[in-house]
Motif scaffolding. Structure first.
Motif, PDB file in Angstrom:
ATOM      1  N   ARG A  57       0.806  -1.227   0.000  1.00 43.04           N
ATOM      2  CA  ARG A  57       0.000   0.000   0.000  1.00 43.04           C
ATOM      3  C   ARG A  57       0.838   1.275   0.000  1.00 43.04           C
ATOM      4  N   HIS A  58       2.066   1.217   0.429  1.00 42.88           N
ATOM      5  CA  HIS A  58       2.901   2.424   0.504  1.00 42.88           C
ATOM      6  C   HIS A  58       3.464   2.842  -0.857  1.00 42.88           C
ATOM      7  N   ILE A  59       3.359   1.948  -1.859  1.00 48.17           N
ATOM      8  CA  ILE A  59       3.917   2.255  -3.181  1.00 48.17           C
ATOM      9  C   ILE A  59       3.173   3.434  -3.809  1.00 48.17           C
ATOM     10  N   GLY A  60       3.960   4.407  -4.306  1.00 44.73           N
ATOM     11  CA  GLY A  60       3.379   5.538  -5.038  1.00 44.73           C
ATOM     12  C   GLY A  60       2.946   6.711  -4.196  1.00 44.73           C
ATOM     13  N   GLN A  61       3.210   6.706  -2.883  1.00 41.12           N
ATOM     14  CA  GLN A  61       2.854   7.850  -2.061  1.00 41.12           C
ATOM     15  C   GLN A  61       3.769   9.037  -2.370  1.00 41.12           C
ATOM     16  N   ALA A  62       3.262  10.217  -2.063  1.00 42.05           N
ATOM     17  CA  ALA A  62       4.005  11.429  -2.426  1.00 42.05           C
ATOM     18  C   ALA A  62       5.408  11.448  -1.809  1.00 42.05           C
ATOM     19  N   TYR A  63       5.500  11.095  -0.530  1.00 44.28           N
ATOM     20  CA  TYR A  63       6.796  11.049   0.123  1.00 44.28           C
ATOM     21  C   TYR A  63       7.288   9.605   0.131  1.00 44.28           C
ATOM     22  N   SER A  64       7.902   9.202  -0.951  1.00 42.72           N
ATOM     23  CA  SER A  64       8.443   7.843  -1.054  1.00 42.72           C
ATOM     24  C   SER A  64       9.397   7.778  -2.235  1.00 42.72           C
ATOM     25  N   SER A  65      10.107   6.670  -2.315  1.00 41.79           N
ATOM     26  CA  SER A  65      11.035   6.435  -3.438  1.00 41.79           C
ATOM     27  C   SER A  65      10.411   5.558  -4.509  1.00 41.79           C
ATOM     28  N   THR A  66       9.093   5.368  -4.444  1.00 45.42           N
ATOM     29  CA  THR A  66       8.440   4.393  -5.330  1.00 45.42           C
ATOM     30  C   THR A  66       7.552   5.039  -6.389  1.00 45.42           C
ATOM     31  N   LEU A  67       7.711   6.347  -6.651  1.00 41.41           N
ATOM     32  CA  LEU A  67       6.885   7.010  -7.654  1.00 41.41           C
ATOM     33  C   LEU A  67       7.147   6.475  -9.061  1.00 41.41           C
ATOM     34  N   ASP A  68       8.354   5.982  -9.290  1.00 42.48           N
ATOM     35  CA  ASP A  68       8.676   5.399 -10.607  1.00 42.48           C
ATOM     36  C   ASP A  68       8.715   3.862 -10.557  1.00 42.48           C
ATOM     37  N   THR A 104      16.692  -0.030  -1.780  1.00 46.23           N
ATOM     38  CA  THR A 104      16.050   1.192  -1.296  1.00 46.23           C
ATOM     39  C   THR A 104      14.527   1.083  -1.390  1.00 46.23           C
ATOM     40  N   MET A 105      14.037   0.618  -2.556  1.00 44.92           N
ATOM     41  CA  MET A 105      12.588   0.470  -2.716  1.00 44.92           C
ATOM     42  C   MET A 105      12.024  -0.585  -1.776  1.00 44.92           C
ATOM     43  N   MET A 106      12.727  -1.710  -1.613  1.00 44.03           N
ATOM     44  CA  MET A 106      12.242  -2.754  -0.716  1.00 44.03           C
ATOM     45  C   MET A 106      12.132  -2.241   0.718  1.00 44.03           C
ATOM     46  N   LEU A 107      13.130  -1.460   1.165  1.00 47.70           N
ATOM     47  CA  LEU A 107      13.082  -0.897   2.512  1.00 47.70           C
ATOM     48  C   LEU A 107      11.933   0.095   2.649  1.00 47.70           C
ATOM     49  N   ASP A 108      11.731   0.920   1.610  1.00 51.14           N
ATOM     50  CA  ASP A 108      10.657   1.906   1.646  1.00 51.14           C
ATOM     51  C   ASP A 108       9.295   1.226   1.737  1.00 51.14           C
ATOM     52  N   ILE A 109       9.097   0.139   0.946  1.00 49.80           N
ATOM     53  CA  ILE A 109       7.824  -0.593   0.957  1.00 49.80           C
ATOM     54  C   ILE A 109       7.628  -1.301   2.296  1.00 49.80           C
ATOM     55  N   ALA A 110       8.691  -1.918   2.806  1.00 52.53           N
ATOM     56  CA  ALA A 110       8.597  -2.658   4.067  1.00 52.53           C
ATOM     57  C   ALA A 110       8.299  -1.729   5.240  1.00 52.53           C
ATOM     58  N   GLY A 124       7.067   1.218   5.120  1.00 52.19           N
ATOM     59  CA  GLY A 124       5.818   1.935   4.916  1.00 52.19           C
ATOM     60  C   GLY A 124       4.648   1.216   5.575  1.00 52.19           C
ATOM     61  N   ASN A 125       4.823  -0.028   5.932  1.00 53.94           N
ATOM     62  CA  ASN A 125       3.775  -0.805   6.594  1.00 53.94           C
ATOM     63  C   ASN A 125       3.836  -0.667   8.122  1.00 53.94           C
ATOM     64  N   GLY A 136      15.147  -2.847  12.913  1.00 52.16           N
ATOM     65  CA  GLY A 136      15.852  -3.491  11.799  1.00 52.16           C
ATOM     66  C   GLY A 136      15.280  -4.877  11.492  1.00 52.16           C
ATOM     67  N   ASP A 137      14.947  -5.658  12.535  1.00 55.77           N
ATOM     68  CA  ASP A 137      14.396  -6.989  12.284  1.00 55.77           C
ATOM     69  C   ASP A 137      13.025  -6.907  11.626  1.00 55.77           C
ATOM     70  N   GLU A 138      12.270  -5.829  11.891  1.00 57.00           N
ATOM     71  CA  GLU A 138      10.981  -5.644  11.242  1.00 57.00           C
ATOM     72  C   GLU A 138      11.168  -5.463   9.738  1.00 57.00           C
ATOM     73  N   ALA A 139      12.154  -4.663   9.345  1.00 58.11           N
ATOM     74  CA  ALA A 139      12.425  -4.440   7.922  1.00 58.11           C
ATOM     75  C   ALA A 139      12.834  -5.738   7.235  1.00 58.11           C
ATOM     76  N   ARG A 140      13.718  -6.494   7.887  1.00 54.66           N
ATOM     77  CA  ARG A 140      14.194  -7.756   7.288  1.00 54.66           C
ATOM     78  C   ARG A 140      13.049  -8.759   7.131  1.00 54.66           C
ATOM     79  N   GLU A 141      12.207  -8.861   8.154  1.00 53.46           N
ATOM     80  CA  GLU A 141      11.092  -9.811   8.111  1.00 53.46           C
ATOM     81  C   GLU A 141      10.091  -9.450   7.017  1.00 53.46           C
ATOM     82  N   MET A 142       9.777  -8.145   6.875  1.00 52.54           N
ATOM     83  CA  MET A 142       8.814  -7.739   5.863  1.00 52.54           C
ATOM     84  C   MET A 142       9.362  -7.951   4.456  1.00 52.54           C
TER      85      MET A 142
END
Length: 392
Positions: free
Chosen positions: A186-197, A212-218, A220-221, A253-259
């Protein structure tokens, strides 16, 4: 001459006695011969009865079986053997008939014919029963290593020469698995994110999403405000220093890795300074405390460019789950394709007052559509493996 003839004349009474004696002798000889052959006649009849019994047993499946070299049970007497035995017994009977005088032959033939008729009746019965049993698959020899199930009519057996078809099955968008997978993105494409492209990135199309995108998506949840930080994180702003953990909290950090493992099926190693992107509000990794903090005091702005997304459908097969969505870009004033091309913009009068806004529903047939592919991994969980644009 007369005296010569007289010495050979026999009185009438005497001649009758002689003839009677002669006939009696012949009758006794006949019965002696017949008695002498009684055993053979009985043997002939017994042989016919034995043939009938053996063949009946074979036809009804009650005969004893022998074991051949290949380990398969087979009858001790075959149909061909039965016919040969019948021919030999008939020949022997004919020989007996020829050896008996014509006078007594009629009686003996009647006896032997009875035995032959019994044999013929038994053979006919066997042939009839064999035909019926063969039709039902009874008493048929089975090839070693071949089951009865495999011996059935080919039309009744499944065709194993072709792999089962990987049939697509429609899934409702309310399906729990569909909802869970889509919620993680759900975080993909938000104004403040690295996933606009995200939708135009070539690596994403092939399932290769940048760290970078994987961390941003993870991340973002995560909750809007992160957990309490393990350590204090200060940033400088002008002449002042601010502890940002008190404002935004931290992400573990473990939350990011798990997601990332859950969404993309990949294990990553975090390094000090890893970030979710170069934008206001991005997260930065601190390896000493194994947590992410925000090095920004806050972000402002309005009518920012972002992506709009709408879940449209889903399908699955034996190994994949496919999610279909409509995606568009834009601001409060414009409607764009995901690559930035303009679709429509609001209409303003000469005073800058809006006449008509931009409603994506009015341009549904022009919006971009995409297909997500999720594949089952070794643990049976769906992970992201590809994205493609669906051509209209």
């Amino acid at each position: 001459m007369e005296n010569k003839n007289k010495q050979y004349e026999i009185p009438t009474g005497t001649r009758l006695e002689a003839e009677k004696a002669k006939n009696t002798a012949q009758d006794e000889k006949f019965f002696q011969n017949l008695e002498a052959n009684v055993d053979e006649i009985e043997n002939e009849a017994a042989g016919g009865a034995k043939i009938e019994e053996t063949l009946e047993q074979r036809a009804t499946g009650e005969e004893k079986y022998g074991v051949a070299s290949d380990g398969v049970k087979k009858p001790l007497i075959s149909e061909d053997d039965a016919r040969e035995l019948l021919r030999s017994e008939t020949a022997r009977a004919n020989q007996r008939v020829q050896s008996i005088s014509a006078k007594n032959r009629k009686t003996l033939v009647s006896i032997i014919v009875v035995a032959i008729v019994l044999c013929l009746a038994g053979l006919g019965f066997v042939l009839m029963m064999s035909s019926k049993h063969d039709d039902k698959g009874v008493n048929k020899p089975v090839e070693p290593g071949v089951s009865e199930e495999e011996k059935k009519d080919p039309e009744e057996k499944p065709d194993l020469s072709e792999e089962p078809k990987n049939e697509l099955i429609e899934v409702t968008i309310d399906d729990p698995e569909v909802q869970e997978l889509y919620r993680n993105l759900r975080h993909i494409g938000q104004a403040y994110s690295s996933t606009l492209d995200f939708y135009t990135d070539e690596g994403v199309r092939k399932g290769n999403v940048s760290k970078t995108m994987m961390l941003d998506i993870a991340l973002g949840n995560s909750a809007e405000k992160g957990d309490k930080c393990k350590t204090e994180h200060y940033i400088e702003s002008g002449s002042e220093s601010f502890e940002v953990g008190e404002v935004f909290g931290c992400r573990r950090g473990d939350e990011a890795r798990e997601m990332i493992q859950e969404i993309f099926g990949k294990e990553i190693k975090l390094e000090d300074g890893d970030t979710t992107g170069d934008y206001c509000g991005a997260w930065k990794y601190d390896s000493a405390s194994d947590e992410f903090y925000s090095p920004n005091l806050g972000c402002g702005g309005s009518c920012l460019y972002a992506l709009g997304r709408e879940l449209k459908g889903a399908e699955r097969d034996s190994e994949h789950l496919y999610i279909y969505e409509t995606v568009y870009g834009g601001t409060c004033q414009t409607l764009n394709h995901v690559n930035g091309d303009l679709i429509a913009e609001m209409e303003l009068d000469e005073n800058g007052v809006m006449i008509k806004g931009v409603d994506p529903a009015d341009y549904e047939d022009q919006l971009d559509q995409f297909k997500w592919t999720f594949t089952k991994n070794a643990e049976g969980n769906y992970v992201f493996t590809g994205l493609e644009k669906v051509e209209r």
